[in-house]
Design a protein around this motif. Structure first.
Motif, PDB file in Angstrom:
ATOM      1  N   LEU A 164      -1.083  -3.909-105.346  1.00 39.97           N
ATOM      2  CA  LEU A 164      -0.126  -4.044-104.252  1.00 39.97           C
ATOM      3  C   LEU A 164       0.898  -2.919-104.266  1.00 39.97           C
ATOM      4  N   GLN A 165       1.244  -2.457-105.455  1.00 42.91           N
ATOM      5  CA  GLN A 165       2.229  -1.384-105.559  1.00 42.91           C
ATOM      6  C   GLN A 165       1.675  -0.073-104.994  1.00 42.91           C
ATOM      7  N   LYS A 166       0.377   0.141-105.167  1.00 44.74           N
ATOM      8  CA  LYS A 166      -0.241   1.336-104.593  1.00 44.74           C
ATOM      9  C   LYS A 166      -0.207   1.294-103.073  1.00 44.74           C
ATOM     10  N   ILE A 167      -0.245   0.087-102.530  1.00 47.42           N
ATOM     11  CA  ILE A 167      -0.281  -0.070-101.078  1.00 47.42           C
ATOM     12  C   ILE A 167       1.124  -0.063-100.491  1.00 47.42           C
ATOM     13  N   PHE A 168       2.026  -0.837-101.081  1.00 46.72           N
ATOM     14  CA  PHE A 168       3.360  -1.014-100.504  1.00 46.72           C
ATOM     15  C   PHE A 168       4.441  -0.209-101.213  1.00 46.72           C
ATOM     16  N   ALA A 180      16.562   2.166 -96.684  1.00 47.80           N
ATOM     17  CA  ALA A 180      16.570   0.744 -97.044  1.00 47.80           C
ATOM     18  C   ALA A 180      15.817  -0.071 -96.003  1.00 47.80           C
ATOM     19  N   GLU A 181      15.924   0.313 -94.736  1.00 42.14           N
ATOM     20  CA  GLU A 181      15.228  -0.410 -93.668  1.00 42.14           C
ATOM     21  C   GLU A 181      13.716  -0.307 -93.811  1.00 42.14           C
ATOM     22  N   ASP A 182      13.215   0.916 -94.039  1.00 39.40           N
ATOM     23  CA  ASP A 182      11.767   1.096 -94.183  1.00 39.40           C
ATOM     24  C   ASP A 182      11.256   0.443 -95.459  1.00 39.40           C
ATOM     25  N   TYR A 183      12.071   0.498 -96.493  1.00 42.10           N
ATOM     26  CA  TYR A 183      11.667  -0.139 -97.748  1.00 42.10           C
ATOM     27  C   TYR A 183      11.509  -1.645 -97.550  1.00 42.10           C
ATOM     28  N   ARG A 184      12.438  -2.255 -96.816  1.00 41.83           N
ATOM     29  CA  ARG A 184      12.371  -3.700 -96.584  1.00 41.83           C
ATOM     30  C   ARG A 184      11.180  -4.068 -95.697  1.00 41.83           C
ATOM     31  N   LYS A 185      10.779  -3.174 -94.820  1.00 45.74           N
ATOM     32  CA  LYS A 185       9.580  -3.431 -94.027  1.00 45.74           C
ATOM     33  C   LYS A 185       8.365  -3.563 -94.935  1.00 45.74           C
ATOM     34  N   ASN A 186       8.292  -2.703 -95.941  1.00 45.03           N
ATOM     35  CA  ASN A 186       7.182  -2.782 -96.894  1.00 45.03           C
ATOM     36  C   ASN A 186       7.236  -4.078 -97.693  1.00 45.03           C
ATOM     37  N   ILE A 187       8.449  -4.480 -98.063  1.00 46.98           N
ATOM     38  CA  ILE A 187       8.598  -5.735 -98.798  1.00 46.98           C
ATOM     39  C   ILE A 187       8.172  -6.906 -97.921  1.00 46.98           C
ATOM     40  N   HIS A 188       8.511  -6.857 -96.638  1.00 49.71           N
ATOM     41  CA  HIS A 188       8.108  -7.921 -95.706  1.00 49.71           C
ATOM     42  C   HIS A 188       6.585  -8.006 -95.626  1.00 49.71           C
ATOM     43  N   ARG A 189       5.912  -6.853 -95.594  1.00 46.98           N
ATOM     44  CA  ARG A 189       4.448  -6.856 -95.560  1.00 46.98           C
ATOM     45  C   ARG A 189       3.892  -7.420 -96.864  1.00 46.98           C
ATOM     46  N   LEU A 190       4.520  -7.066 -97.968  1.00 47.65           N
ATOM     47  CA  LEU A 190       4.088  -7.588 -99.266  1.00 47.65           C
ATOM     48  C   LEU A 190       4.182  -9.112 -99.288  1.00 47.65           C
ATOM     49  N   VAL A 191       5.289  -9.652 -98.779  1.00 45.75           N
ATOM     50  CA  VAL A 191       5.481 -11.107 -98.756  1.00 45.75           C
ATOM     51  C   VAL A 191       4.392 -11.772 -97.931  1.00 45.75           C
ATOM     52  N   ARG A 192       4.036 -11.159 -96.809  1.00 46.95           N
ATOM     53  CA  ARG A 192       2.981 -11.721 -95.969  1.00 46.95           C
ATOM     54  C   ARG A 192       1.663 -11.813 -96.735  1.00 46.95           C
ATOM     55  N   VAL A 193       1.370 -10.786 -97.512  1.00 48.79           N
ATOM     56  CA  VAL A 193       0.142 -10.807 -98.319  1.00 48.79           C
ATOM     57  C   VAL A 193       0.220 -11.923 -99.362  1.00 48.79           C
ATOM     58  N   LEU A 194       1.369 -12.030-100.017  1.00 44.25           N
ATOM     59  CA  LEU A 194       1.527 -13.040-101.060  1.00 44.25           C
ATOM     60  C   LEU A 194       1.510 -14.456-100.492  1.00 44.25           C
ATOM     61  N   GLU A 195       1.860 -14.606 -99.234  1.00 39.20           N
ATOM     62  CA  GLU A 195       1.832 -15.920 -98.592  1.00 39.20           C
ATOM     63  C   GLU A 195       0.447 -16.280 -98.073  1.00 39.20           C
ATOM     64  N   GLY A 196      -0.530 -15.424 -98.399  1.00 36.43           N
ATOM     65  CA  GLY A 196      -1.903 -15.745 -98.042  1.00 36.43           C
ATOM     66  C   GLY A 196      -2.398 -15.072 -96.782  1.00 36.43           C
ATOM     67  N   LYS A 197      -1.586 -14.214 -96.186  1.00 36.43           N
ATOM     68  CA  LYS A 197      -1.984 -13.546 -94.939  1.00 36.43           C
ATOM     69  C   LYS A 197      -2.492 -12.139 -95.245  1.00 36.43           C
ATOM     70  N   ARG A 198      -3.486 -12.053 -96.130  1.00 40.40           N
ATOM     71  CA  ARG A 198      -3.962 -10.757 -96.574  1.00 40.40           C
ATOM     72  C   ARG A 198      -5.409 -10.481 -96.168  1.00 40.40           C
ATOM     73  N   LYS A 199      -5.914 -11.264 -95.237  1.00 40.10           N
ATOM     74  CA  LYS A 199      -7.300 -11.103 -94.804  1.00 40.10           C
ATOM     75  C   LYS A 199      -7.552  -9.692 -94.269  1.00 40.10           C
ATOM     76  N   GLN A 200      -6.595  -9.178 -93.479  1.00 43.40           N
ATOM     77  CA  GLN A 200      -6.748  -7.844 -92.913  1.00 43.40           C
ATOM     78  C   GLN A 200      -6.758  -6.786 -94.007  1.00 43.40           C
ATOM     79  N   LEU A 201      -5.887  -6.954 -95.006  1.00 44.15           N
ATOM     80  CA  LEU A 201      -5.832  -5.992 -96.107  1.00 44.15           C
ATOM     81  C   LEU A 201      -7.150  -5.963 -96.869  1.00 44.15           C
ATOM     82  N   LEU A 202      -7.704  -7.119 -97.167  1.00 45.11           N
ATOM     83  CA  LEU A 202      -8.978  -7.173 -97.881  1.00 45.11           C
ATOM     84  C   LEU A 202     -10.102  -6.562 -97.044  1.00 45.11           C
TER      85      LEU A 202
END
Length: 445
Positions: free
Chosen positions: A153-157, A197-219
């Motif tokens: 995930l760190q490589k991605i986000f 800080a704004e762009d960094y938080r966007k990446n964190i928001h995407r990370l949270v979505r993946v961790l919440e199970g919404k990672r089908k597109q990423l896979l």
């Protein structure tokens, strides 16, 4: 000891093993004195428990001492293998069976923690999560898989995992040299303001979505990249992408923070809890005595109930009670609650001050239906608790007699935390201390 054969030993425990469901869960081996001597998890309860009654188990050095002592089996069915693994660990910590060498210590499962209140939120793996200011995921059952997934995930986000205290608009950071993680494109280097800080938080928001199970597109994207790499004969790259997908899949090997509460992690402030209960429910006095009731049935039978007592916000073990349901055929939570409440409050003799004085609050594990069953049971009872509440686990809703709407307190509320503590303690006492099933020491009233 019974003579073993390749097909089984024919003992009562072996015969009972044949009746267990083909489902994931936890099995509990008991000796002739009804003491739990071993706890294990299984993908298939019947197959796993049955394997102990074959000749090979008696010859295996790991199981040979245990097998001759097995006189009975209990089990708890779970929804999946992850729940079984987490439940096994909780039970072993609670009961300390003599043949379980692992999981007896106070070591907890790891969590993934995002420090959301920081300007550039850091991501970290911890076994001691914070209570406030974080987004928490877990507990995870596979620590190595979790570490691998975080690297992927760190490589991605490109989030940070360091402990630096990075503040926006601090000129000192413009002269800071980023670490090697930025050089290998695994961190966006907020320590050098290479990202806002704004762009960094966007990446964190995407990370949270993946961790919440919404990672089908990423896979799906990783799968396409892996196939393309294989077609282009970039086999090392394809293998790396395959491993990344595998690590991402291990994020499924976790429990829910609420469902699989690890009580050794989250302390409850008893004094602030009772004061908060007085304020929330507008009570005339501080509720000193709280009792909690829970119903449990293990293996689809043996309906039992627990009653736990808290005094001044702390568990009072001499006031705990266990009930074996007598009047309810089959599985009926409402009728079982009514029976236990009736038995608890139908006494006629004066009660002792420490153990059986009337509670200021009676907490029922459940929702509106369970609360209604308890209220009906009290209609003709000579005694009543000061206040009756029901706490539904799914959304942590509190139901109060006479209130049109349920009450939802903030998750950080001291009142809610104390009620959750009472509810979870009653659940563990009913469900986890299963070795009391079918014993004659259930409270009879």
């Amino acid at each position: 000891m019974s003579s073993f054969s390749d097909s089984g030993d024919g003992s009562p425990a072996a015969e009972k093993a044949k009746t267990l469901p083909h489902a994931p869960g936890v099995y509990l081996m008991k000796d002739a004195a009804e003491r739990v001597i071993y706890i294990g998890k299984a993908k298939d309860l019947r197959n796993r428990a049955g394997s102990y009654f074959h000749k090979a188990a008696l010859e295996d050095a790991r199981t040979a001492p245990l097998v001759p002592e097995i006189a009975d089996i209990d089990f708890i069915e779970t929804e999946n293998e992850v729940d079984a693994m987490l439940l096994e660990a909780r039970l072993i910590k609670d009961i300390q069976p003599k043949y379980n060498r692992d999981l007896k210590d106070s070591k907890t499962f790891p969590y993934l923690q995002i420090r959301t209140r920081e300007p550039f939120p850091r991501v970290e793996i911890t076994r001691i999560p914070k209570e406030h200011g974080v987004k928490l995921f877990g507990p995870f059952t596979n620590s190595s898989g979790l570490r691998g997934a975080v690297l992927t995930l760190q490589k991605i986000f490109k989030f940070r995992t360091c402990t630096l205290d990075i503040q926006p608009n601090d000129e000192r950071w413009r002269w800071f040299r980023p670490c090697i993680l930025h050089s290998i494109q695994q961190c966006s280097a907020p320590c050098h303001y290479r990202i806002t800080a704004e762009d960094y938080r966007k990446n964190i928001h995407r990370l949270v979505r993946v961790l919440e199970g919404k990672r089908k597109q990423l896979l799906a994207e990783l799968s396409r990249e892996m196939k393309l790499a294989a077609e282009e004969k970039r086999y090392e790259a394809a293998a790396e992408l395959r491993d990344q997908m595998h690590d991402l899949q291990t994020l499924d090997q976790r429990g829910n923070v609420e469902t699989h509460l690890q009580p050794e992690l989250f302390a409850v402030d008893p004094r602030r809890g009772v004061l908060s209960l007085k304020r929330v429910f507008k009570l005339e006095t501080i509720p000193r005595i709280i009792e909690g009731i829970d119903i449990a049935h293990l293996g689809g039978s043996d309906m039992v109930a627990s009653l736990v007592r808290f005094i001044d916000g702390l568990p009072f073990k001499p006031g705990y009670r266990r009930y074996k349901i007598k009047s309810v055929p089959g599985i009926d939570d409402f009728a079982s609650i009514a029976e236990v409440v009736m038995r608890r409050f139908s006494f006629s003799e004066p009660q002792s001050e420490d153990c059986d004085s009337l509670p200021d609050i009676l907490l029922i594990d459940g929702g509106k239906g369970q609360l209604g069953a308890a209220m009906s049971a009290l209609e003709h009872s000579p005694h009543r608790p000061g206040l009756i509440l029901a706490l539904a686990k799914q959304d942590e809703e509190i139901f109060v007699p006479g209130w049109d709407e349920s009450l939802k307190l903030d998750r950080r509320s001291f009142a809610l935390r104390l009620l959750q503590y009472v509810r979870d303690e009653s659940h563990r006492f009913a469900q986890h201390y299963h070795h009391l099933l079918r014993r004659k020491r259930f409270t009879e009233r």
